[in-house]
Enzyme design. Structure first.
Site, PDB file in Angstrom:
ATOM      1  N   ALA A  75       0.847  -1.196   0.000  1.00  0.00           N
ATOM      2  CA  ALA A  75       0.000   0.000   0.000  1.00  0.00           C
ATOM      3  C   ALA A  75       0.881   1.244   0.000  1.00  0.00           C
ATOM      4  O   ALA A  75       2.097   1.157   0.205  1.00  0.00           O
ATOM      5  CB  ALA A  75      -0.899  -0.021   1.226  1.00  0.00           C
ATOM      6  N   GLN A  77       1.470   3.547   2.104  1.00  0.00           N
ATOM      7  CA  GLN A  77       2.302   3.686   3.315  1.00  0.00           C
ATOM      8  C   GLN A  77       2.689   2.304   3.842  1.00  0.00           C
ATOM      9  O   GLN A  77       2.507   1.995   5.025  1.00  0.00           O
ATOM     10  CB  GLN A  77       1.552   4.490   4.378  1.00  0.00           C
ATOM     11  CG  GLN A  77       1.656   6.002   4.209  1.00  0.00           C
ATOM     12  CD  GLN A  77       3.085   6.522   4.392  1.00  0.00           C
ATOM     13  OE1 GLN A  77       3.897   5.959   5.121  1.00  0.00           O
ATOM     14  NE2 GLN A  77       3.389   7.616   3.723  1.00  0.00           N
ATOM     15  N   SER A  78       3.223   1.474   2.967  1.00  0.00           N
ATOM     16  CA  SER A  78       3.547   0.101   3.361  1.00  0.00           C
ATOM     17  C   SER A  78       4.779   0.040   4.267  1.00  0.00           C
ATOM     18  O   SER A  78       5.871   0.476   3.891  1.00  0.00           O
ATOM     19  CB  SER A  78       3.799  -0.723   2.097  1.00  0.00           C
ATOM     20  OG  SER A  78       4.384  -1.964   2.424  1.00  0.00           O
ATOM     21  N   ASN A  79       4.586  -0.523   5.464  1.00  0.00           N
ATOM     22  CA  ASN A  79       5.726  -0.792   6.351  1.00  0.00           C
ATOM     23  C   ASN A  79       6.594  -1.895   5.761  1.00  0.00           C
ATOM     24  O   ASN A  79       7.814  -1.876   5.892  1.00  0.00           O
ATOM     25  CB  ASN A  79       5.223  -1.263   7.726  1.00  0.00           C
ATOM     26  CG  ASN A  79       4.406  -0.204   8.429  1.00  0.00           C
ATOM     27  OD1 ASN A  79       4.913   0.868   8.744  1.00  0.00           O
ATOM     28  ND2 ASN A  79       3.124  -0.490   8.658  1.00  0.00           N
ATOM     29  N   ALA A  81       7.119  -2.597   2.577  1.00  0.00           N
ATOM     30  CA  ALA A  81       7.982  -2.080   1.503  1.00  0.00           C
ATOM     31  C   ALA A  81       9.182  -1.342   2.101  1.00  0.00           C
ATOM     32  O   ALA A  81      10.321  -1.518   1.656  1.00  0.00           O
ATOM     33  CB  ALA A  81       7.172  -1.157   0.591  1.00  0.00           C
TER      34      ALA A  81
END
Ligand SMILES: *Cc1c(COP(=O)(O)O)cnc(C)c1O
Length: 352
Positions: A75, A77-79, A81
């Protein structure tokens, strides 16, 4: 060493996380249950979070396959990634992350992913199928150019990634033994079910009658998430050559009442939980994952599932960088009444 630990030691792994993560005393819950917090938000690797444990095994697998580029998806705001980008930096491997939504002013996790040197691709859409398709295309493109791309699936939630949480179970059990704790419940946020599946696998292998696990759904609905957790847990046990170990259906518990209208859509209950945990325990929770999970745990306490004096463990899965993205924290206007509710009015007027 337990049999499980021996089997885990046989699998390729890159040590990147700060382990064991602390198990700390938290504030007392409404109704008198004793809270302990498993601080996977302090797991290191690019500012911490639950993906560190998964990435140790995923990157071990990538190196075993001689990969020279990591590709993942998440997403906006992917943690996951962000932590994959940090893993790529640690290993000196080029990393590409495909993110939902459109390019925006960098903040929170996106800012960190760029800082770690990953190449960010914006897919425009938030549709998971389209994101997966974009990842397939990028992987094909890299392979055609003679590279050896390694696909890190969304949330790192495969049997390989979940192995990290199978290993987290004996870690927690050892800490409980040292502190002489017998938890009545373990609560965590669940999105792609790798955390849940891994913990279920570890529990089934080591202590099938140990403390129950309650997964709070923050993305998928309950039935899908249960099936996914069961699938990942069993695949993880297969990978550990423990296919004769059974994950009982009745041990897979998902509460889907705290997600709200959708993934990453803030809820009143999560915002209240974020403020409660911050004001009582100095804990930082996010609105996408841990705030909703904490709301679910407070709900369990209020519904009388947790009795006075019982121990409950909240597995803090991280997510703090998202707090610094636009809309990542509850409206400050809400905080005045929350403070009044917390009964700290004796501090009022002490500012003169
Ligand atoms: C990814 C994530 C989760 C969910 O973990 P899954 O294994 O995908 O279910 C929970 N909390 C935070 C902060 C996360 O980044």
């Amino acid at each position: 060493m337990t049999e499980l630990a021996v089997l885990l030691n046989g699998l390729p792994r890159v040590g990147m996380a700060t382990l064991p993560t602390p198990l700390e005393v938290g504030p007392e819950l409404p109704g008198g249950a004793r809270l302990y917090v498993k601080r996977d938000d302090l797991s290191g690797l690019g500012m911490g979070g639950n993906k560190a444990r998964k990435l140790e095994y995923l990157c071990g697998d990538a190196l075993a396959q001689k990969a020279d580029v990591l590709v993942t998806v998440g997403a906006a705001q992917s943690n996951h990634a962000r932590m994959t980008a940090a893993a790529g930096a640690v290993l000196g491997i080029e990393t590409h992350v495909l993110l939902g939504g459109l390019k925006q002013a960098p903040s929170g996790n996106q800012l960190l992913s760029s800082l770690f040197g990953a190449e960010l691709h914006f897919c425009g859409s938030d549709d998971w199928d389209e994101l997966e398709q974009a990842m397939d295309e990028l992987i094909d493109e890299l392979a055609r150019a003679g590279r050896r791309p390694y696909r890190v699936p969304i949330g790192g939630s495969t049997a390989v990634g979940a192995t990290g949480f199978a290993g987290a179970w004996p870690e927690l059990m050892a800490q409980c033994e040292t502190l002489n704790l017998r938890p009545a419940l373990i609560v965590h946020a669940s999105s792609s079910a790798g955390t849940h599946g891994g913990l279920l696998a570890g529990r089934a292998a080591m202590s099938p009658n140990g403390p129950p696990i309650l997964a709070i759904a923050v993305a998928k609905t309950g039935l899908d998430l249960r099936n996914e957790a069961a699938h990942i847990a069993r695949a993880c046990l297969d990978r550990l050559q423990l296919s004769d170990v059974d994950v009982r259906d009745e041990d897979i518990e998902v509460d889907e009442r705290w997600r709200g209208p959708d993934y990453a859509v803030p809820t009143k209950e999560a915002d209240a939980a974020i403020i409660w945990a911050a004001r009582r325990g100095g804990l930082v929770l996010d609105r996408v994952y841990t705030g909703k999970a904490f709301a679910g745990m407070l709900g369990a306490a209020e519904e009388g599932r947790l009795e006075s004096g019982e121990t409950v463990i909240f597995w803090h899965t991280g997510g703090q960088p998202a707090v610094f993205a636009p809309g990542g924290a509850p409206e400050l206007a809400n905080t005045i009444s929350a403070r009044d509710e917390a009964g700290s009015d004796e501090r009022e007027g002490s500012e003169a």
